[in-house]
Design a protein around this motif. Structure first.
Motif, mmCIF file in Angstrom:
data_model
loop_
_atom_site.group_PDB
_atom_site.id
_atom_site.type_symbol
_atom_site.label_atom_id
_atom_site.label_comp_id
_atom_site.label_asym_id
_atom_site.label_seq_id
_atom_site.Cartn_x
_atom_site.Cartn_y
_atom_site.Cartn_z
ATOM 1 N N PRO A 60 -14.164 14.447 1.035
ATOM 2 C CA PRO A 60 -13.691 13.697 -0.137
ATOM 3 C C PRO A 60 -12.163 13.584 -0.185
ATOM 4 N N GLY A 63 -8.547 17.479 4.630
ATOM 5 C CA GLY A 63 -8.415 18.932 4.604
ATOM 6 C C GLY A 63 -9.594 19.630 3.947
ATOM 7 N N SER A 64 -10.427 18.868 3.245
ATOM 8 C CA SER A 64 -11.529 19.497 2.515
ATOM 9 C C SER A 64 -12.557 20.132 3.445
ATOM 10 N N LYS A 65 -12.594 19.712 4.709
ATOM 11 C CA LYS A 65 -13.572 20.272 5.637
ATOM 12 C C LYS A 65 -12.917 21.260 6.596
ATOM 13 N N ASN A 66 -11.630 21.490 6.414
ATOM 14 C CA ASN A 66 -10.910 22.190 7.459
ATOM 15 C C ASN A 66 -10.516 23.601 7.049
ATOM 16 N N PRO A 130 -6.491 22.575 3.070
ATOM 17 C CA PRO A 130 -6.710 21.458 2.141
ATOM 18 C C PRO A 130 -5.383 20.925 1.588
ATOM 19 N N GLU A 298 -12.658 32.823 -1.762
ATOM 20 C CA GLU A 298 -13.411 31.828 -1.007
ATOM 21 C C GLU A 298 -13.811 32.439 0.329
ATOM 22 N N TYR A 299 -15.027 32.146 0.727
ATOM 23 C CA TYR A 299 -15.514 32.534 2.043
ATOM 24 C C TYR A 299 -15.627 31.237 2.826
ATOM 25 N N ARG B 22 -12.995 21.799 -10.981
ATOM 26 C CA ARG B 22 -12.924 23.160 -10.445
ATOM 27 C C ARG B 22 -11.623 23.845 -10.847
ATOM 28 N N HIS B 37 -7.131 20.000 -5.913
ATOM 29 C CA HIS B 37 -7.961 18.942 -5.334
ATOM 30 C C HIS B 37 -9.281 18.782 -6.062
ATOM 31 N N VAL C 16 -17.840 29.310 -2.739
ATOM 32 C CA VAL C 16 -17.627 28.088 -1.961
ATOM 33 C C VAL C 16 -18.179 26.885 -2.717
ATOM 34 N N GLU C 17 -17.425 25.782 -2.691
ATOM 35 C CA GLU C 17 -17.935 24.567 -3.347
ATOM 36 C C GLU C 17 -18.759 23.735 -2.367
ATOM 37 N N ARG C 19 -20.787 20.049 -2.397
ATOM 38 C CA ARG C 19 -21.221 18.840 -3.106
ATOM 39 C C ARG C 19 -22.466 18.365 -2.372
ATOM 40 N N GLY C 91 -21.257 17.685 0.930
ATOM 41 C CA GLY C 91 -21.232 18.902 1.729
ATOM 42 C C GLY C 91 -20.132 19.838 1.275
ATOM 43 N N VAL C 92 -19.732 20.711 2.188
ATOM 44 C CA VAL C 92 -18.777 21.761 1.824
ATOM 45 C C VAL C 92 -17.407 21.167 1.486
ATOM 46 N N VAL C 93 -16.745 21.756 0.508
ATOM 47 C CA VAL C 93 -15.364 21.380 0.174
ATOM 48 C C VAL C 93 -14.547 22.663 0.077
ATOM 49 N N PHE C 94 -13.611 22.810 0.989
ATOM 50 C CA PHE C 94 -12.765 24.003 0.984
ATOM 51 C C PHE C 94 -11.552 23.796 0.079
ATOM 52 N N HIS C 95 -11.034 24.881 -0.466
ATOM 53 C CA HIS C 95 -9.845 24.800 -1.320
ATOM 54 C C HIS C 95 -8.725 25.734 -0.880
#
Ligand SMILES: Cc1cc2nc3c(=O)[nH]c(=O)nc-3n(C[C@H](O)[C@H](O)[C@H](O)COP(=O)(O)OP(=O)(O)OC[C@H]3O[C@@H](n4cnc5c(N)ncnc54)[C@H](O)[C@@H]3O)c2cc1C
Ligand code: SF4
Ligand code: SF4
Lengths: 456, 295, 97
Positions: A60, A63-66, A130, A298-299, B22, B37, C16-17, C19, C91-95
């Motif tokens: 979205p 960086g959201s997947k990284n 991100p 966060e994991y 969030r 974000h 972990v988020e 979607r 799917g996964v969204v990292f922060h």
């Protein structure tokens, strides 16, 4: 109501007029797949040179997947974003680097610090991906690249043996371009689909898992012995529970990243899961005081292509270039775990090669061949070529368990005061520890020779 | 405002609110900080957007997108806009404002003649405040009829199709449902998950990305003179003070507390028109002591 | 070592988020798993999504997947895992990674 119903692009109010149809059915000059560091660097180069470029990202936001360990070696950015350090979303500047060897309940640390690394142009910085990837992708967008998020590239469009575009998972999702740059990361479906990988060996991959642990900044400063916005980079050997790999601890402003990088085949064969191994490392007396009492914010997990030079695919196809992790350009060799800088370096080189080829009107493999030459003469491939043996060495049993055990044993005996017994000689200590840890002189010499050659 | 203009192709507005999905919770202080974000729209708002698009499509009308949010909402807003809205307006709501203020700001845009809105579709509640009151306030200010918390929304067929009447389902107590016909002009709100926002086409998304700033019209701003501090306490019904039980023995006191043997007014069912019903509800509430003097 | 204890796996994953998309991006044909002796997926998946059943099968849920790709490389039974990325934006969204 039919939720699945699509508004076709024609019906939709904001249609194709912004996508100029160029020669040979190409709607844009270049498509870059993946807004990681490699993709954003490539898109930035192309956009700056006046090309129309679409930067596709499946997350979205960029960086959201990284996910990664935590340190970016930013010097490679000097050429792309002058004074990047004034605006990049950095957590802390690394002024202290440690290599820690863990064995049983022992720890031996090599510690280097230099406050000079805390001043421009800096040496390394911790950052959240991100934030960082988002920032770099915005740079590309500001330069004129069309960043389109929430869009997964699902395949390549071929015309004869030339790649002429990609398909995506959006309605009306075909897009054609003169050149496609695949920066789609470790799983590199596009490079695989194009047949650029001869064979994919699971042994060349590791799985990284990490916890981001919240702690107040003052506590981090006190525990890690740093001040202000200075931070620490710790690489760990040993303590991976028999699975080949290594660990890391990095400091962010108000969190600490603790993680493990584990051989995929080792994990699959073993009987312990990544989070169990991570838990075990966090409880090692060398690590526990650093992370104790913090809350897991966060994991995360991600794969790393670790094969190095010998595992790289063909880098150039007709109308196609591969950069970054998609081309196995991550350098994971013991004390080094660097990928972002290699991704930016290779991405920018791909962007420049793409630019030249588009300019000359030849985006066949021959027209794009400048990419490889460019990389060979830069740090990207020369470092990788130089260090091609190291991944195997580091993942070998000797470096994994026996050497950390021996090093810790030697240190223990050397520093241990056992009066009234006299101090033993160093040579005797080493000999006895080699025996205790099953290290044979023959192996040690052989691996040392390899290492000296490898690190050259 | 409810002049009969039913036969022209209607304008359906999806009215949504950008929220932090969030926010970051400080584990020690318990304070909330905005996430970097995490901004976006609730599932209910996305269902509202899809409902608006489908109705506009069924009626051959047009769909416009009206969003309350700060400037950094634009990117997520354009993602939604690319699904097929002909116009996108962001009403500038810089921070946390009270529900009534947000509603007032939205009405200024929705009521404007250049938009000429016939139907407003909202999500049933937002994530940040979740009072669900904005749609009702919009209906009040616009003088439209309202139907809130809908579970399904369909354009009616047959002769009512021409008048652009909606057939909808709404929850009743006891897990029952009612089906209602809603004439336009109206404000409706829908639950999350009743519709999934259609995916925007690739070229539409590319177009949106290319013209980011140009595509969002910004309206509104502060209502002058009105400072609007965000509410910091949770939403709770007003407490009612009760005298302690006065009985002699503990048995008496328990009887008194539970009201087991005392006479209670039996429940009654009344049939009344809405205005009369509202009056009776308020009367009963104040009789039972739930409404303070200030209301 | 005291001080803090292992957090439960659920707590870990709650940090972990995800979607979650409507369509499963990974499916497992567990009729093929019954003949698999390696079962590498069970230990390799960092999200612990491969759960062995008593009758030799595998239960797989896609919702909390990191999209790392470890399972598809670790599994050497052709066709057991059908792997793809989830629909864009899901799917996964990292922060904080
Ligand atoms: C545990 C771990 C620790 C690490 N530590 C470090 C470190 O400390 N320092 C360092 O420099 N490097 C580190 N690395 C390596 C580094 O993260 C990578 O080398 C780097 O991210 C590579 O960048 P990239 O742009 O090639 O790929 P990525 O960063 O993976 O970016 C690929 C992008 O493409 C997108 N994408 C993928 N497929 C598609 C598709 N089909 N359609 C659209 N978009 C797609 C993805 O969403 C992603 O944004 C670490 C890696 C791991 C896993
Ligand atoms: S998914 Fe693959 S590795 Fe896992 S049990 Fe099935 S066949 Fe074996
Ligand atoms: S992709 Fe990674 S997280 Fe997802 S199921 Fe496979 S191994 Fe597990």
């Amino acid at each position: 109501m039919k939720p699945g119903e699509e508004v076709s692009p024609e019906e939709s109010p904001s249609t194709a007029e912004s996508s100029p149809v160029g020669a040979g059915g190409a709607e844009v000059d270049a498509i870059v797949v993946g807004a990681g560091p490699a993709g954003s660097a490539a898109a930035l180069e192309l956009a700056r040179n006046g090309h129309s470029v679409v930067l596709l990202e499946r997350g979205p936001f960029p960086g959201s997947k990284n996910m990664y360990g935590g340190v970016i070696y930013g010097r490679i950015l000097d050429a792309l974003v002058p004074k990047w350090w004034e605006e990049a979303p950095i957590q802390r500047w690394v002024t202290r680097r440690q290599t820690m060897m863990l064995s049983g309940d022992q720890a031996l640390t090599i510690d280097y610090r230099s406050d000079r690394w805390g001043d421009p142009p800096y040496n390394g910085a911790t950052a959240y991906r991100p934030d960082f990837d988002h920032w770099l992708a915005d740079k590309a967008a500001e330069a004129g690249a069309h960043l389109v998020c929430s869009t997964t590239a699902t395949g390549l469009i071929h015309e004869g043996d030339q790649v002429v575009g990609v398909t995506t998972d959006r309605p009306g999702g075909e897009l054609r371009a003169k050149v496609v740059i695949a920066c789609d990361g470790a799983n590199s479906f596009l490079a695989r689909e194009a047949g650029l990988y001869e064979n994919l060996d699971p042994a060349n991959f590791t799985v990284g898992v990490k916890e981001t642990i919240a702690l107040p900044p003052e506590v981090i400063n006190a525990r890690f012995g740093v001040r202000g916005d200075h931070g620490v980079d710790i690489k760990i050997l040993g303590c991976t529970g028999g699975v080949p790999g290594g660990g890391f601890v990095y400091t962010n402003r108000d969190t600490v990243s603790v993680g493990l990088v584990l051989s995929l085949t080792g994990l699959a064969k073993g009987d312990r899961r990544p989070e169990q191994l991570l838990h075990r490392m966090k409880h090692h007396p060398g690590i526990a005081p650093l992370v104790e009492g913090g809350e897991v914010r966060e994991y995360s997990a991600h794969m790393i292509p670790e094969g190095g030079y010998d595992a790289m695919p063909e880098l150039v196809g007709n109308g196609l270039l591969v950069a970054g992790d998609a081309a196995s350009m991550c350098l994971a060799a013991g004390v080094w775990l660097e990928g972002v800088n290699f991704a930016i370096g290779s991405g920018a080189a791909a962007g420049r090669a793409g630019h030249r080829a588009i300019q000359r009107g030849d985006t066949s493999a021959a027209g794009l061949a400048g990419y490889r030459t460019r990389l060979e003469s830069s740090f990207v491939l020369s470092d990788h070529r130089k260090l091609r043996e190291i991944p195997h060495l580091v993942m070998g049993d000797l470096a994994q368990t026996r050497l950390p055990g021996m090093a810790c044993g030697v240190a223990e005996q050397f520093f241990h005061v056992d009066n009234p017994a006299p101090k033993p000689g160093l040579r005797r200590i080493i000999r006895s520890e080699m025996k205790a840890n099953g290290v044979r002189m023959r192996d040690l010499v052989r691996e040392s020779v390899k290492a000296i050659r490898g690190f050259g | 405002m409810s002049s009969p203009r039913t036969f022209a192709p209607p304008v359906v507005a999806a009215c949504i609110k950008w929220v932090d999905l969030r926010p970051e919770l400080d584990p020690v202080q318990g304070s909330l900080a905005p996430s970097l974000h995490g901004g976006g729209f609730s599932a209910a708002d996305l269902s509202a957007a899809e409902t608006a698009l489908s109705l506009a499509q069924a009626w051959s009308g047009s769909a416009v997108l009206v969003c309350a949010g700060p400037a950094n909402a634009d990117r997520s807003l354009l993602d939604v806009a690319a699904s097929g809205f002909s116009r996108t307006v962001r009403v500038d709501v810089p921070g946390q404002l009270a529900t009534a203020t947000v509603a007032e700001l939205l009405v200024r845009t929705l009521g404007q003649t250049d938009l000429d809105v016939d139907l407003v579709v909202c999500g049933d509640m937002s994530y940040d405040r979740s009072s669900g009151a904005v749609p009702a306030m919009l209906a009040h200010h616009l003088d439209f009829c309202q139907a809130l918390g809908l579970l399904s929304v369909q354009p009616m067929s047959g002769e009512l199709a021409e008048k652009h009447t909606i057939l909808a389902t709404r929850r009743l107590d006891g897990a029952r449902r009612e089906r209602i016909k809603i004439p336009i002009p109206a404000v409706i709100s829908v639950e999350g998950g009743i519709a999934t926002l259609r995916r925007a086409g690739l070229h539409a998304s590319m177009g949106e990305a290319a013209r980011a700033e140009a595509r969002v019209e910004t309206r509104g701003g502060h209502i002058h003179g009105q400072s609007d501090p965000p509410r910091t306490t949770p939403w709770r019904p007003r407490a009612r003070s009760l005298a302690g039980p006065s009985g002699e023995s503990s048995f008496d006191r328990i009887l008194e507390l539970t009201g087991s043997l005392s006479d209670t007014s039996p429940p009654r069912t009344v049939k009344a028109d809405p205005a009369e019903a509202a009056r009776m509800i308020i009367e009963s509430l104040s009789e039972w002591g739930y409404l303070g003097n200030d209301d | 070592m005291s001080g803090y204890s292992q957090i439960s796996f659920e707590t870990r994953m709650d940090s972990v988020e995800f979607r979650v998309a409507e369509r499963a991006h990974i499916t497992v044909d567990d009729t093929l798993c019954r003949d698999c002796s390696v079962r590498g997926c069970i230990t390799a998946c960092p999200a612990n999504l491969f759960v062995p059943t008593s009758d030799g099968g595998i239960v797989f849920n896609y919702e909390q997947c990191f999209e790392c790709g470890a399972c598809s490389l670790a599994c050497n039974t052709e066709g057991a895992i059908d792997w793809s990325y989830p629909e864009g934006g899901h799917g996964v969204v990292f922060h904080k990674t």
